[in-house]
Write a protein that holds these residues in place. Structure first.
Motif, PDB file in Angstrom:
ATOM      1  N   THR A 113      -2.726  11.479  -2.661  1.00 18.31           N
ATOM      2  CA  THR A 113      -3.755  10.482  -2.333  1.00 18.31           C
ATOM      3  C   THR A 113      -3.258   9.069  -2.609  1.00 18.31           C
ATOM      4  O   THR A 113      -3.492   8.154  -1.812  1.00 18.31           O
ATOM      5  N   LEU A 173      -0.949   8.152   0.080  1.00 16.79           N
ATOM      6  CA  LEU A 173      -1.708   7.925   1.317  1.00 16.79           C
ATOM      7  C   LEU A 173      -2.397   6.564   1.280  1.00 16.79           C
ATOM      8  O   LEU A 173      -2.467   5.860   2.287  1.00 16.79           O
ATOM      9  N   SER A 191      -1.727   3.853   4.070  1.00 13.44           N
ATOM     10  CA  SER A 191      -2.923   3.438   4.796  1.00 13.44           C
ATOM     11  C   SER A 191      -3.053   1.919   4.822  1.00 13.44           C
ATOM     12  O   SER A 191      -3.362   1.314   5.851  1.00 13.44           O
ATOM     13  N   LEU A 244      -9.745   7.760  -1.308  1.00 17.91           N
ATOM     14  CA  LEU A 244      -9.009   6.722  -0.570  1.00 17.91           C
ATOM     15  C   LEU A 244      -9.701   5.371  -0.708  1.00 17.91           C
ATOM     16  O   LEU A 244     -10.916   5.272  -0.557  1.00 17.91           O
ATOM     17  N   ILE A 275      -5.627   5.052   7.469  1.00 12.46           N
ATOM     18  CA  ILE A 275      -4.836   6.242   7.821  1.00 12.46           C
ATOM     19  C   ILE A 275      -5.714   7.345   8.442  1.00 12.46           C
ATOM     20  O   ILE A 275      -5.219   8.207   9.167  1.00 12.46           O
ATOM     21  N   THR A 322       7.345   4.624  -0.111  1.00 10.45           N
ATOM     22  CA  THR A 322       6.456   5.758  -0.395  1.00 10.45           C
ATOM     23  C   THR A 322       7.205   6.918  -1.046  1.00 10.45           C
ATOM     24  O   THR A 322       6.728   7.504  -2.016  1.00 10.45           O
TER      25      THR A 322
END
Lengths: 643, 94
Positions: free
Chosen positions: A385, A388, A392, A612, A617, B42
Motif C-alpha cells: 500500500t 502504491l 499513485s 490509499l 492509481i 519504488t
C-alpha cells in the motif's frame, strides 16, 4: 515569536496589490465581449502566454508547499517539483495543439467538437468546477499563511483578503487582466527566487546559522541523566525532574518532563545509553489547554519562547570537520550537505487528560539520507500500500497537469495552434528553472535556522527574511501575487464552465454576449465566496499535499477522455460522459475516504476504510476502462451518426 | 475546420498527422525516462543514494528529468517548424 510585522513589508505589499488592481481596471474596458472576457480575444503573444502559464501554474503549492516540504523532509519534497514539471510534457506533446485546434473557450469545446453532446458539456462543466475547487483550497490556505507574518492579520483575514481581491480582478476584466497579472507574477517569482538562491549559495552553510549575525540561533541543550533508584540526577542543575516523570504519558512516549527554575515544563527526548544512564535532548512543544489556550514551550506565542529551527551538527570537508564553508556553487552546496549531519524534526502528538501536546523533537540524519527519497513517502521496507501510494502520487502529478482546466483555457488566449505549442515550451523553460530553484530554497531553509515548526509552508518567505526585511517583503508580496494569479485563473475556468458550457450550451439559454459575461462575473463572485470558506476550514494542511489531490481528480476526470477522443476512433459520447463521471466521482470518493481526510474529520487515520491517500492509481485506469467499455457497448450511436 | 478565436491559418491534414505522430513518439520516450525514475524509487530506493560526481543519483536523475523535458520540447518545436515551413503545409484561412 518567529516573526514580527514590518511597516516596510506592509508598504511594499500594499503597493503590489494596488498595482495588480490597477492592471485589472485598465483592462476592464477591453473585455466587454465573451471572447475578450473568457479567452482574452485570442490576442495574447505566445511568449507572454508562456510566462503567464508559469504564473498560472506556479501556485502557492509550488512556492510555499514544495519549499516547506523540502525543508522539512528533504528530497521527497523535490519529487513534487519533478512530477509537476514532467506533466508539462503530456501537455506539449499530446494536448496543446489539438486543444487549440478544436476549442474556443473551454476544454469541453475540444472534447465535444466531434459529438455535440449535452451530456459531455454537463460532465465537463462539473469536473471543471470540482477540480477548480480542489485546487482553490490550497491556494486560499497559502494566502492565510502569508498574511500572518506579513500584515499581522489572522489566517481567516488573509483568506478573505485574497478572495475579495481575486473576485475584483476576475469580475472586472476576466482573462486579459488575469493573463497580465500572471505574467507579472511569473516574471517576478523567477527573478526573486534566483536572487534568493544566489544569496543562499553565497552565504554557504554553517553549524551556527546566525543569519550573517542578524539573529542568534537558539542552542538546543543535551543533558545526561543518571538513574539513581527512582530519581534522576541531571548534569544541568538548572532543571528538575517533574514529580511523576516515570509514570506520565510522556515517559511512555519516550520523553522525560523537566521543569526549570520558573516552574515551566519542558519535554526531553530520551535515549538510553549503554551504561544505563539517559541522554536527554531538548524538544519544543505546543500545548493546547482544555480552554483552547495554546502555550508555546510553556509561554504565550508573543513571548518568543518557541524558536525557529534548522541546523547542521557536522560539516565534513574532505574528512575534516569544519564549522562553516563560505560561498558555495550549486554543485558544491549539495555535495557539502550530502557529507554533513543535518537535524530534521519529528513530531509526536500526546493527549494528556484534557490537554493536547504536540512535541517536536530533533532527528539528526546523515545528509546523504536526507538527499534521497523515503523520509516522507515510505518506499524502503514499505508495504504494498505504501508503494502504491507513492506510485499513485507520481502518476497523478504526471497526468494531472495537462488536465487542469485553468491551464487548458490558456490555450485559447493565443491565435494559432503553433502559438499554443510555443507558449508551452516557454512555460517548460520558466517552470523548469523555478523547480530547480525550489531544491536550493528548500535546502537553504532546512539549514539556515528559519523554519517555523508549526507551519512548514512559510519556509521560503522566512528564508528570505534571514537576508533582511525588504527581501522578505518582496518575496511575500510575490507569494501573495502567486496565490492571486492562480486563484484568478481557476475562477476564470469556473466562470467559462458555468456561462459557456452549462448555461449557453447545456441549458440552451439564449444569451447576448453581454449576458454571458454577466453570468461569468456572477459565477466569479459565488466561486470566490466558496473558496474563502474552504480556505478557512482547511487551515494547517501542507498546500503541496492538497494540490496532489487536485491533480488526481483532474487526471482521473478529464485526461482519459481527452486522450481517447484524440486517439481512439471508436470513442462515443456516452463513453466520454461516463468516463468523466466515473473518474471524477471515484477520485473524489477515494479522497473523502482516505486516512488523511479522516484526520480532518477528527478521527484516527486507521479508522479510514481504505489505506490509499492518493486515488490516481485506481481512478485513472478506472476512467479509461469505463470509456472503453461504454464506447464499445454504444458503437451503434457512432454508426448512426456517420450514416 | 473548427472555429478558432482569431485563427487565420489552416493546417493540412498531413501536417496535423505528422505532428501528432511526432508528439506521441516523444511522449513515449520521455514517459519511459519518467517511469524509470518512479520504478527505481519504488523498488530499489537505495540505488538513488549512490554517489555520482559528488552528487547522488536521486538529484542527478531529478535534474535530468527537468532539463531533458526542455531539450525534448525545443527539439520537438524545431521539427514542427521544419514541417510547417514546407509548401502547402499551412495556408491562410478566413
Amino acid at each position: 515569536m518567529i516573526y514580527a510585522t514590518s511597516s516596510i513589508a506592509v508598504l511594499i505589499f500594499i503597493s503590489f496589490v494596488v498595482f495588480v488592481l490597477g492592471i485589472s481596471f485598465y483592462f476592464a474596458n477591453k473585455s466587454k465581449s465573451a471572447e475578450g472576457y473568457f479567452a482574452a480575444g485570442g490576442t495574447i503573444h505566445w511568449a507572454v502566454n508562456g510566462v503567464a502559464f508559469a504564473g498560472d501554474y506556479l501556485s502557492a503549492a509550488s512556492f510555499l508547499g514544495i519549499c516547506g516540504m523540502i525543508a522539512a523532509v528533504g528530497y521527497d519534497g523535490f519529487l513534487y517539483s519533478i512530477g509537476y514539471l514532467s506533466g508539462w510534457i503530456v501537455a506539449l506533446f499530446i494536448i496543446a495543439e489539438p486543444m487549440k485546434r478544436l476549442g474556443k473557450y473551454t476544454f469541453s469545446d475540444a472534447l465535444d467538437s466531434k459529438f455535440q453532446s449535452k451530456g459531455i458539456r454537463l460532465m465537463a462543466a462539473l469536473s471543471t468546477i470540482v477540480v477548480s475547487m480542489f485546487y482553490l483550497i490550497p491556494q486560499m490556505v497559502g494566502a492565510g499563511v502569508l498574511v500572518t507574518p506579513l500584515l499581522g492579520l489572522p489566517h481567516t483575514a488573509g483568506v478573505i483578503l485574497v478572495g475579495a481581491i481575486v473576485i475584483i480582478i476576475v469580475a472586472t476584466a476576466g482573462m486579459t487582466s488575469t493573463t497580465y497579472v500572471q505574467f507579472l507574477k511569473g516574471t517576478l517569482l523567477i527573478i526573486f527566487s534566483t536572487i534568493l538562491v544566489a544569496l543562499v549559495l553565497f552565504r554557504g552553510i554553517s553549524i551556527n546559522p546566525d543569519q550573517d549575525g542578524r539573529k542568534a540561533y537558539h542552542e538546543f541543550k543535551n543533558i545526561i541523566a543518571t538513574l539513581d533508584a527512582e530519581n534522576l540526577s541531571l548534569s544541568d542543575s538548572s532543571y528538575n525532574t517533574a514529580d511523576n516523570w516515570q509514570t506520565s504519558i510522556y515517559y511512555k512516549n519516550g520523553f522525560v518532563e523537566l521543569t526549570d527554575s520558573r516552574g515551566i515544563s519542558s519535554f526531553w527526548k530520551m535515549r538510553k545509553l549503554k551504561d544505563g544512564n539517559l541522554y536527554l535532548t531538548e524538544t519544543q512543544y505546543v500545548m493546547t489547554l482544555e480552554n483552547g489556550k495554546k502555550l508555546y514551550n510553556g509561554a504565550a506565542k508573543e513571548a518568543g519562547a518557541f524558536y525557529p529551527v534548522g541546523h547542521i551538527i557536522e560539516i565534513n570537508d574532505n574528512s575534516k570537520l569544519i564549522e562553516k564553508t563560505g560561498p558555495l556553487g550549486p554543485i558544491s552546496f549539495i555535495s557539502k550537505l550530502k557529507s554533513s549531519t543535518i537535524v530534521l524534526w519529528g513530531k509526536t502528538i500526546i493527549k494528556d487528560n484534557g490537554k493536547k501536546v504536540i512535541i517536536y523533537y530533533q532527528k539528526p540524519l546523515a545528509g546523504k539520507r536526507v538527499l534521497r527519497p523515503g523520509l516522507k513517502f515510505k518506499v524502503e521496507k514499505a508495504t504494498v500500500t505504501q508503494k502504491l501510494n507513492f506510485v499513485s502520487l507520481m502518476l497523478a502529478l504526471f497526468f494531472g497537469t495537462a488536465a487542469l482546466p485553468h491551464i487548458l483555457i490558456r490555450y485559447y488566449t493565443v491565435r494559432e495552434p503553433k502559438d499554443a505549442r510555443k507558449s508551452t515550451i516557454v512555460a517548460i523553460a520558466a517552470i523548469g528553472l523555478f523547480y530547480i530553484l525550489t531544491l536550493y530554497m528548500g535546502l537553504g531553509a532546512m539549514v539556515n535556522g528559519v523554519m517555523n515548526l508549526t507551519d512548514t509552508n512559510m519556509a521560503g518567505p522566512l528564508l528570505a527574511l534571514s537576508f533582511g526585511v525588504i527581501l522578505f517583503a518582496i518575496i511575500s508580496a510575490i507569494a501573495f501575487a502567486t496565490v492571486l494569479g492562480t486563484v484568478s485563473g481557476l475562477i476564470v475556468a469556473a466562470t467559462g464552465a458555468v456561462a459557456h458550457d452549462f448555461c449557453d450550451i447545456f441549458l440552451e439559454i439564449k444569451m447576448t454576449d453581454k449576458t454571458k459575461v454577466l453570468i461569468g462575473k456572477l459565477t466569479a463572485v459565488v466561486v470566490g465566496i466558496i473558496a474563502i470558506y474552504l480556505g478557512i476550514i482547511f487551515k494547517g494542511m501542507n498546500v503541496s499535499f492538497l494540490v496532489g489531490w487536485a491533480f488526481a481528480v483532474a487526471a482521473s476526470a478529464n485526461l482519459p477522455s481527452m486522450i481517447m477522443v484524440l486517439f481512439w476512433s471508436k470513442t462515443t459520447k456516452h463513453g466520454v460522459t461516463a468516463s468523466i463521471f466515473v473518474g471524477m466521482t471515484s477520485a473524489v470518493g477515494l479522497i473523502l475516504l482516505s486516512p488523511n481526510m479522516f484526520v480532518r474529520y477528527g478521527m484516527l487515520p486507521s479508522q479510514a476504510p481504505i489505506t490509499l491517500n492518493n486515488p490516481g492509481i485506481i481512478s485513472i485506469p478506472l476512467s479509461f476502462l469505463t470509456l472503453v467499455v461504454i464506447s464499445l457497448l454504444t458503437q451503434n450511436t457512432l454508426k448512426k451518426k456517420e450514416a | 475546420m473548427h472555429e478558432n478565436v482569431k485563427s487565420t491559418i489552416v493546417e493540412s491534414e498531413e501536417l496535423i498527422a505528422y505532428k501528432t505522430k511526432l508528439g506521441v513518439r516523444m511522449f513515449l520516450l520521455y514517459g519511459s525516462i519518467y517511469a524509470g525514475f518512479v520504478l527505481i524509487n519504488t523498488f530499489n530506493p537505495k540505488l538513488m543514494g549512490i554517489d555520482i560526481f559528488g552528487l547522488n543519483l536521486a538529484i542527478l536523475y531529478g535534474f535530468f528529468l527537468i532539463i531533458s523535458a526542455l531539450i525534448l520540447a525545443i527539439f520537438y518545436n524545431r521539427l514542427c517548424l521544419i514541417a510547417e515551413a514546407k509548401p502547402g503545409a499551412m495556408t491562410e484561412g478566413k
